[in-house]
Design a protein around this motif. Structure first.
Motif, PDB file in Angstrom:
ATOM      1  N   ASN A 151       0.787  -1.233   0.000  1.00 46.16           N
ATOM      2  CA  ASN A 151       0.000   0.000   0.000  1.00 46.16           C
ATOM      3  C   ASN A 151       0.818   1.280   0.000  1.00 46.16           C
ATOM      4  O   ASN A 151       0.308   2.322  -0.393  1.00 46.16           O
ATOM      5  CB  ASN A 151      -0.943   0.022   1.208  1.00 46.16           C
ATOM      6  N   HIS A 152       2.049   1.223   0.459  1.00 51.21           N
ATOM      7  CA  HIS A 152       2.793   2.467   0.607  1.00 51.21           C
ATOM      8  C   HIS A 152       4.112   2.512  -0.151  1.00 51.21           C
ATOM      9  O   HIS A 152       4.649   3.599  -0.362  1.00 51.21           O
ATOM     10  CB  HIS A 152       3.033   2.750   2.091  1.00 51.21           C
ATOM     11  N   GLY A 212       2.942   6.583  -3.032  1.00 50.17           N
ATOM     12  CA  GLY A 212       2.736   6.092  -1.678  1.00 50.17           C
ATOM     13  C   GLY A 212       1.295   6.077  -1.218  1.00 50.17           C
ATOM     14  O   GLY A 212       1.007   5.674  -0.107  1.00 50.17           O
ATOM     15  N   LEU A 213       0.384   6.525  -2.061  1.00 50.81           N
ATOM     16  CA  LEU A 213      -1.035   6.549  -1.705  1.00 50.81           C
ATOM     17  C   LEU A 213      -1.877   6.054  -2.865  1.00 50.81           C
ATOM     18  O   LEU A 213      -1.485   6.152  -4.015  1.00 50.81           O
ATOM     19  CB  LEU A 213      -1.479   7.969  -1.334  1.00 50.81           C
TER      20      LEU A 213
END
Length: 119
Positions: A36-37, A43-44
């Protein structure tokens, strides 16, 4: 597999469940952070990216497993804290039932929200 909140659960059994879920959390949290990051651009993820991400069956299984493991681990921690207060056997049995239902409701709600998002 025995219910970690069951009244006949020995303290050692609950402790072993806590250890097992703790190790599983470290692994699942690591996978969650990476996916997810670190892999996500910037990173989003926006909502559309999250929906596409959760529609991957492998990711869905990992995220649902993460939800269930974190719920069990947290409630076993609450159980251990409450037992330290020296509850009577009857109060402990009642607490075990309440924590089991809280866990089922929490996981059920999380599964329902996941289902709504991916639809």
């Amino acid at each position: 597999m025995d219910n970690p909140f069951a009244q006949e659960t020995k303290p050692t059994s609950a402790w072993l469940w806590q250890v097992f879920t703790g190790v599983a959390l470290v692994i699942l949290l690591g996978l969650h952070f990476v996916a997810n990051h670190f892999i996500a651009k910037g990173g989003l993820r926006d909502f559309a990216d999250v929906v596409a991400y959760l529609r991957n069956p492998i990711i869905l299984v990992l995220e649902v497993l993460f939800l269930i493991v974190v719920t069990i681990h947290a409630l076993l921690g609450v159980r251990a804290i409450l037992i330290d207060f020296g509850l009577s056997e009857r109060a402990e049995m009642r607490m075990n039932r309440v924590l089991t239902w809280v866990g089922v409701a929490t996981a059920g709600y999380g599964l329902w929200v996941t289902w709504v998002v991916i639809r």
